[in-house]
Structures are given as structure tokens and as C-alpha cells.
Scaffold this active site. Sequence first.
Site, mmCIF file in Angstrom:
data_model
loop_
_atom_site.group_PDB
_atom_site.id
_atom_site.type_symbol
_atom_site.label_atom_id
_atom_site.label_comp_id
_atom_site.label_asym_id
_atom_site.label_seq_id
_atom_site.Cartn_x
_atom_site.Cartn_y
_atom_site.Cartn_z
ATOM 1 N N LYS A 79 -23.315 36.023 -66.297
ATOM 2 C CA LYS A 79 -21.860 35.910 -66.165
ATOM 3 C C LYS A 79 -21.518 34.488 -65.737
ATOM 4 O O LYS A 79 -22.187 33.922 -64.871
ATOM 5 C CB LYS A 79 -21.360 36.921 -65.133
ATOM 6 C CG LYS A 79 -19.845 36.998 -65.018
ATOM 7 C CD LYS A 79 -19.431 38.013 -63.960
ATOM 8 C CE LYS A 79 -17.927 38.147 -63.867
ATOM 9 N NZ LYS A 79 -17.535 39.094 -62.797
ATOM 10 N N SER A 154 -14.151 42.448 -64.363
ATOM 11 C CA SER A 154 -14.121 41.125 -64.958
ATOM 12 C C SER A 154 -15.396 40.759 -65.730
ATOM 13 O O SER A 154 -15.372 39.814 -66.521
ATOM 14 C CB SER A 154 -13.879 40.058 -63.877
ATOM 15 O OG SER A 154 -14.968 40.027 -62.980
ATOM 16 N N SER A 178 -16.037 44.966 -60.798
ATOM 17 C CA SER A 178 -16.223 44.077 -61.949
ATOM 18 C C SER A 178 -17.557 44.212 -62.674
ATOM 19 O O SER A 178 -17.706 43.686 -63.777
ATOM 20 C CB SER A 178 -16.037 42.614 -61.533
ATOM 21 O OG SER A 178 -14.673 42.305 -61.459
#
Lengths: 486, 95
Positions: A79, A154, A178
Site C-alpha cells: 500500500k 482505504s 481500511s
Amino acid sequence: MNKLYQLSIHRAHELLERREISSVELTKATLERIAEVEAKIHACVTVTEDIALRQAEEVDRCIANGDITLLAGVPVLIKDVICTKGIRTTCSSKMLENFIPPYDATVMKKLKAQKAVILGKGNMDEFAMGSSTEHSAFFPTRNPWNLSYVPGGSSGGPAAAVASNEAIYALGSDTGGSIRQPAGFCNVVGLKPTYGRVSRFGLVAFASSLDQIGPITKDVTDCALVMNAIAGYDPMDSTSVSYPVPDYTSCLNRDLKGLRIGIPQEYFVEGMQEGVKSALEAAIKKLKELGAEIDWEASLPSTKYALAVYYIVAPSEASANLARYDGVKYGFSEQKASSMIEATEKTRQFGFGAEVKRRIMLGTYALSAGYYDAYYLKAQKVRTLIEQEFEQAFEKYDALVTPTSPTVAFKLGEKLEDPMQMYLSDVCTLPINIAGVPAVSVPAGFVAGLPVGMQIIGKPFNEETILRIAFAYEQATDWHKREPGI
Amino acid sequence: MKLDRKQVEHVAWLARLGLDEAEIEKFTVELSNILENFEILNQVDTADVSPATHAVPLQSVFREDQSSPSYPQSDILTNAPREEENCFKVKPVLE
């Protein structure tokens, strides 16, 4: 199963160890898969093809000498909120579009020590603020199960990439859901470890008392393997805890006899989809068949306050953490200004997107003179009550089970103009960050072709028990074996 | 809790966040709506509750004071938007 990119970590490891495949072959297959589907999914901000192939060649030389670790040679997507030395780390923000970290996050050092192959960086909501990956400053990521739907957020890029076989596994970060919510939306496994279990050094800070890094994987065994690699105390993160790290794979067995599981009624909320509810009920019955004792009457009465607590505490911490983006030391910098203050204001005006600004405003307000007691202090007191309720629940239960999200994935654009509706999609996951306990989302069914996630919540520093439950459930079902037709 | 325009401008100033006209109007409405949702916390009696800080019971963490090499200056300046003579360069601070 006939393509290399479809492999799990543990299966790839077996084949690498027996030298039936090479890391270069596996890495090339995964890079080709990215080239094949990325135009539809948009999961990656950066693909580091050259670095990945170089690493793969190096690993193959080590393996030829009999030197192999469990993650060696297996391609991973990171990420884009985790600092990677020499590789652009953007947080999907214009503010950091060209930022190249001079150091590695501790989790990256740990993956590199295991000779992982770094594929690139995964798309996300800007600075990890959002639940759909639509708040990326670059492009939204699509759900591989239906391209008109969001992958969650996210960590939407990493979750969509693992689901569509663009990566064998990924690392995400989880501040209010997330990792778990996108894992649920994309039919993959996502774990938020106990606060303090994994070092946050090199994780770009959003809300420091809530953030944790964790694995996003194709199955529970892989999740345990990644935890073995990344968990543990780090002198560079003073909130990491020097509690012994177990072998997370040793607890994976198919039997749940003697485990007490509570089902907190408050998580079966108003507005929950009927299909999600029935999928969860079926999953819980399965846990009972596997030997667990189920209590359908568990209760965490303060759950209804968690959303308000979260959206005061997280933006407050964010407003302080994001004060560092002033256009001086790194990042976007607006020079058309006559003074230092004007340059700072304009840098932040043009560098941040709408959701980040909204949270900076909210947090600054909650911390400002005259409102601190009413908002921030009040929220932190209610947070104590929420933590205590979890502690009390865990005197009676070994784990709690809830849906990961009250609905399956929603359509792109559906909640973009209504921040409160977007915030509500994390209503089942954010109490877990507030309490700091670990939770894992596992595939638990489908509603109209879109995946449902089951969230299993555990005692602090007892990831073993929730992984055990997740594994037993996974082995008794085949949801995790389904792949989107992309 | 309703926010007015003046408050929004004040909070933006505190955050050193430039906002255009449309953003000021949007945030005046949106933030008021969000804050209304927070009023639910007034239902909770917290008279005898201490505020949480974070979830693990750690306090005053110390480590040995050992020296170790710092990052080379050139590495740190690589990302600087503006530099001069190995320093970060900024706009005038004093008028």
C-alpha cells in the site's frame, strides 16, 4: 488452478522450494497479469517491474544454494502509505506525488530480509482517509467482482490486486477498517493486528493511536505466514510491544471445540442488508458445527457511540500529523506566494484533496480552544468505556463475530457526495481500532455476485485464536476459492 | 452545533489551510451536519471516566541513549522543493 499468478504464498513456496518454478517465472507471470488487467482494475500507483525482476533473479540464486525463507521470491504489492526506500511513496496524494523516501519502513526491512519481491505500490484513498478508494488523487480503483462497484477502502488497491491475482499478497494499513472492509468487499483475507503488534515506523501517519499495518492475502494460512514475518517489537516505534511473537501457523487447526464465541447484537445494525445478515447467520451456524459454543446474546452497548468517537479522535490526530506538509522539506510546494504563511496555506490548499481537507478542518475544530472539552476530551472518555466493554466481553468469550461491513460493495459515486453515508460503511470495523484489539475479515458468501466478509475479533495480542477460527471456517467452506471472472 | 462562516475561516487559519469561496461554503454546511451527528455523545455519562490515550497500557517508554549515524545530508535534501547551500529554502518569515 493453472496459472502461476493464482498461487497462494504457501503453495508458491512449496513449488519454489522443490524448484518446480523459479521466482523469475512467478514474478513475470504476476507482472504479465498486472499488464493484462490493470487497465480495468487500477489497483497500482507504481509498478516496479525492474526492481521486482532483479530481486527475483537474486532470490533464484539463493534458492539454488538451498537458502529459502517462507516469503522468499514471492511477489507482494505494498500500500502506497508505507515508505519504500528509493521507490516513490505517494499516499495517493498530490502532496507526495514525487516523494521518494530515503529509508524503508520496518515492515519493508522485514520483508526484504525474507527476500520478498516488491511489485510496486497499491492505490488508496488519499492519506488512507476514505472507504472506497475514490478519494485517491490519481484514479479510483475498481472492484474485480463488478467494475461498476468500489473495492472498499482505504486499502482498495491492495485488496483489489490480491482478488484479481495482480499480486500474491499485499500489505495494507488499517485505522478504522481500511484493511478489513476492502478485504470483505473483494473476497480476500485481511487482518488488523493488535495495536502495537506490528511496527508503525515508516507508515505515513494518519491517526497514530489507531493505525496498524497488516496482511491482505488469498487465504488464512498466508495471513499467518505474513504475520510471522512482520510482527514484533521495534525500537524505532515506541508504541510497539515487546510481547513474544508466536508461530501464527501453529494454531491453524480445523476444530473449534471449547471456544466460546459471542455475537454482539449491536453489530446487526439498522440499514444492514438482508443478504449480509443471512450470510453471517449461515457462517455462524458453520462455526457451531465446527465445535464452537455460540452466544447470540452478546452485547457491547456503547457500539452506537463508536462512529462519533472515531470521527472526532481520528481527524484530531490527523490534523496534528498532517501539519508537517508545509512544502518545505519534501512534497508539493506552491511557490506563488509572498510570505512563508501564504506559501504554506496555498501548498496545503492545492496539495490536499477534499476528504483530507474535511478531516483536517474537523480535527482542528475539535482540538481548538473552547471546543476541546466538548469534543476531543469527551470522545476520549467514551473511548475508555468502549475499551472496557471489550475487556468485559473477553472475560466471557474467546472471540466475537460480526459482519465486516453492513452492506456489500456499493457503486462508484454512490456515497462520494455524502460524507456521513461513507463514514457509516465502517461502522462495524472502527470500534475495533478504538479498542486496539485484533480482527480479521474472511470471505463468508456472496450477495448478488458481490462478496460478504465475516469479521472475527479477538483479545489483545491473541491473533492466534481469531486465525484459528478463520482457518477452520475457511477449510469448511469454499468462498475463498472463488475468483472474479476477470 | 452549527458552524458559521466566520468559524470555518478561523479553523482554516488555525490549520494553515487555504480554502476558496466554494470550499468555505461547502464546509460550513458539511461540518455542521457532521458535528450534529456527534451530539449523540452527550447521552453518555462520563463524569467518573478518565480519558483514553491509546489502547496499549504503555507509559513513558525509554531506550538506551546510543549514538548511530544519521542520514547523509544529500539524501535528506533530495526531496526538498527548494534548497540553497545545503539548507531548505523558504519564503520570508518576517515582513
